[in-house]
Design an enzyme around this catalytic site. Structure first.
Site, PDB file in Angstrom:
ATOM      1  N   ASN A  35       0.733  -1.229  -0.161  1.00  0.00           N
ATOM      2  CA  ASN A  35      -0.008   0.120  -0.132  1.00  0.00           C
ATOM      3  C   ASN A  35       0.923   1.282  -0.094  1.00  0.00           C
ATOM      4  O   ASN A  35       0.264   2.272  -0.398  1.00  0.00           O
ATOM      5  CB  ASN A  35      -0.789  -0.093   1.207  1.00  0.00           C
ATOM      6  N   LYS A  36       2.118   1.227   0.201  1.00  0.00           N
ATOM      7  CA  LYS A  36       3.038   2.168   0.134  1.00  0.00           C
ATOM      8  C   LYS A  36       4.476   1.868   0.017  1.00  0.00           C
ATOM      9  O   LYS A  36       4.746   0.507  -0.036  1.00  0.00           O
ATOM     10  CB  LYS A  36       2.752   2.864   1.660  1.00  0.00           C
ATOM     11  N   GLY A  37       5.286   2.636  -0.287  1.00  0.00           N
ATOM     12  CA  GLY A  37       6.728   2.570   0.000  1.00  0.00           C
ATOM     13  C   GLY A  37       7.364   1.588  -1.246  1.00  0.00           C
ATOM     14  O   GLY A  37       6.759   1.590  -2.375  1.00  0.00           O
ATOM     15  N   ASP A  83      -2.646 -10.285   5.808  1.00  0.00           N
ATOM     16  CA  ASP A  83      -2.065  -9.965   6.963  1.00  0.00           C
ATOM     17  C   ASP A  83      -1.084 -11.130   7.099  1.00  0.00           C
ATOM     18  O   ASP A  83      -1.349 -12.438   7.389  1.00  0.00           O
ATOM     19  CB  ASP A  83      -2.852  -9.753   8.350  1.00  0.00           C
ATOM     20  N   ASN A 110       7.430  -8.807   0.110  1.00  0.00           N
ATOM     21  CA  ASN A 110       7.864  -7.402   0.433  1.00  0.00           C
ATOM     22  C   ASN A 110       7.338  -6.986   1.852  1.00  0.00           C
ATOM     23  O   ASN A 110       8.008  -6.164   2.533  1.00  0.00           O
ATOM     24  CB  ASN A 110       7.447  -6.227  -0.584  1.00  0.00           C
ATOM     25  N   TYR A 218      15.023  -7.282  13.781  1.00  0.00           N
ATOM     26  CA  TYR A 218      14.762  -7.157  12.314  1.00  0.00           C
ATOM     27  C   TYR A 218      15.892  -7.998  11.688  1.00  0.00           C
ATOM     28  O   TYR A 218      15.678  -8.772  10.693  1.00  0.00           O
ATOM     29  CB  TYR A 218      14.813  -5.906  11.990  1.00  0.00           C
ATOM     30  N   LYS A 222      15.643 -11.301   9.039  1.00  0.00           N
ATOM     31  CA  LYS A 222      16.153 -11.426   7.746  1.00  0.00           C
ATOM     32  C   LYS A 222      17.272 -12.294   7.434  1.00  0.00           C
ATOM     33  O   LYS A 222      17.466 -12.905   6.385  1.00  0.00           O
ATOM     34  CB  LYS A 222      16.873  -9.924   7.461  1.00  0.00           C
ATOM     35  N   THR A 253      11.815   5.409   2.835  1.00  0.00           N
ATOM     36  CA  THR A 253      10.622   4.744   3.377  1.00  0.00           C
ATOM     37  C   THR A 253      10.513   5.242   4.626  1.00  0.00           C
ATOM     38  O   THR A 253      11.120   5.874   5.365  1.00  0.00           O
ATOM     39  CB  THR A 253      10.446   3.506   3.101  1.00  0.00           C
TER      40      THR A 253
END
Length: 301
Positions: A35-37, A83, A110, A218, A222, A253
């Site tokens: 929805n963004k970025g 989600d 993403n 995070y 990853k 972002t």
């Protein structure tokens, strides 16, 4: 095999070179967290190139708003609320997708979260970060694997990842050796590492366990995603599905507070280019990094 041996680096200073068109409107791509970025820009770029694109977002309103914005630019994209941190949501989406489209050509994982500002390193939301950034793309990919098209052009999984999750960020030598042993690495070992991390968070020992020191939760998520991608790539090598990771680098972002070396649309140009590589240049099990320099080098691809 070391990070340096598995990593292909190229530079972003101009648009990637043109690729001979092998796709059509029948080619179906999914982009999560779009929805963004970067996700939004990837959907836009793929739609501009003439693919059928499914935009997903965990918030219905924001997802529909993104679709309206793209339709305002003359782009026809599809939307479904997803989600990735919720297994039931993944099952519902996979069922809808199978009923609506039947086959899939490109999956771009993403969607991801971080709850830290650039200079923060809290692990307060570690469970949510691991569930979203690792288990989300893992479970979604596995739910969609039966739907990938058998095609002479190959199907593709592109996981948007990060250099923060490279093995050399680990200071725990035992874990580092396990992850480096790609021939014997298993999903159970990766999940065991994640359980160990979450346990060290709970008992307050995570700072002394050799985990990555920047954006630790995070980075660990990853690290797990990168390792899992190698396992999946190996499993499906020669069976028509390529699996690669792409680190967009320091990008402007919401996750970076708008700071960064390059824009989301510049990243999307390269991401779309990677997702659409022709068969003769399409590799698998690779980790691509976007670098910002004053020259462009795509020869390694």
């Amino acid at each position: 095999m070391s990070d340096e041996e598995t990593r292909t680096i190229f530079f972003a200073s101009s648009r990637p070179c043109t690729i001979a068109r092998w796709w059509s409107k029948e080619t179906v791509a999914i982009v999560t967290g779009a929805n963004k970025g970067i996700g939004f820009e990837l959907v836009k770029r793929l739609a501009e190139l003439g693919l059928t694109v499914v935009l997903t977002a965990r918030d219905d309103g924001r997802g529909l708003e993104a679709v309206r914005a793209l339709k305002g630019e003359g782009l026809d994209v599809h939307f479904f609320c997803l989600d990735v941190s919720n297994s039931n949501s993944i099952k519902t989406f996979a069922s809808w997708f199978q009923h609506t489209f039947g086959v899939l050509d490109i999956l771009i994982n993403n969607a991801a979260v971080s709850f830290n500002d650039l200079r923060e390193n809290s692990v307060k939301h570690a469970e949510t970060v691991i569930r979203t950034n690792f288990y989300g793309p893992k479970l979604l990919t596995e739910a969609l694997l039966p739907l990938f098209r058998c095609s002479p052009f190959g199907s593709r999984v592109l996981n948007i990842s990060s250099r923060l999750g490279m093995i050399n960020k680990l200071e725990n030598h035992k874990l580092k050796e396990i992850l480096k042993d790609e021939e014997n690495l298993s999903e159970n070992q990766i999940e065991g590492m994640l359980n160990l991390f979450l346990q060290s968070v709970k008992n307050g020992t995570w700072k002394s366990y050799g985990w990555p020191q920047h954006w630790t939760d995070y980075s660990v998520s990853k690290l797990a995603l990168n390792s899992y991608s190698k396992i999946l790539a190996k499993q499906y090598k020669g069976n028509g599905i390529s699996v690669n990771c792409f680190c967009p680098g320091f990008t402007q972002t919401s996750m970076t507070g708008g700071k960064g070396m390059h824009t989301a649309d510049a990243v999307a140009d390269v991401g779309a280019w990677l997702a659409l590589l022709p068969m003769e240049k399409l590799q698998t099990g690779k980790f691509y990094v976007l670098e910002s320099h004053n020259h462009s080098n795509h020869s390694k691809l």
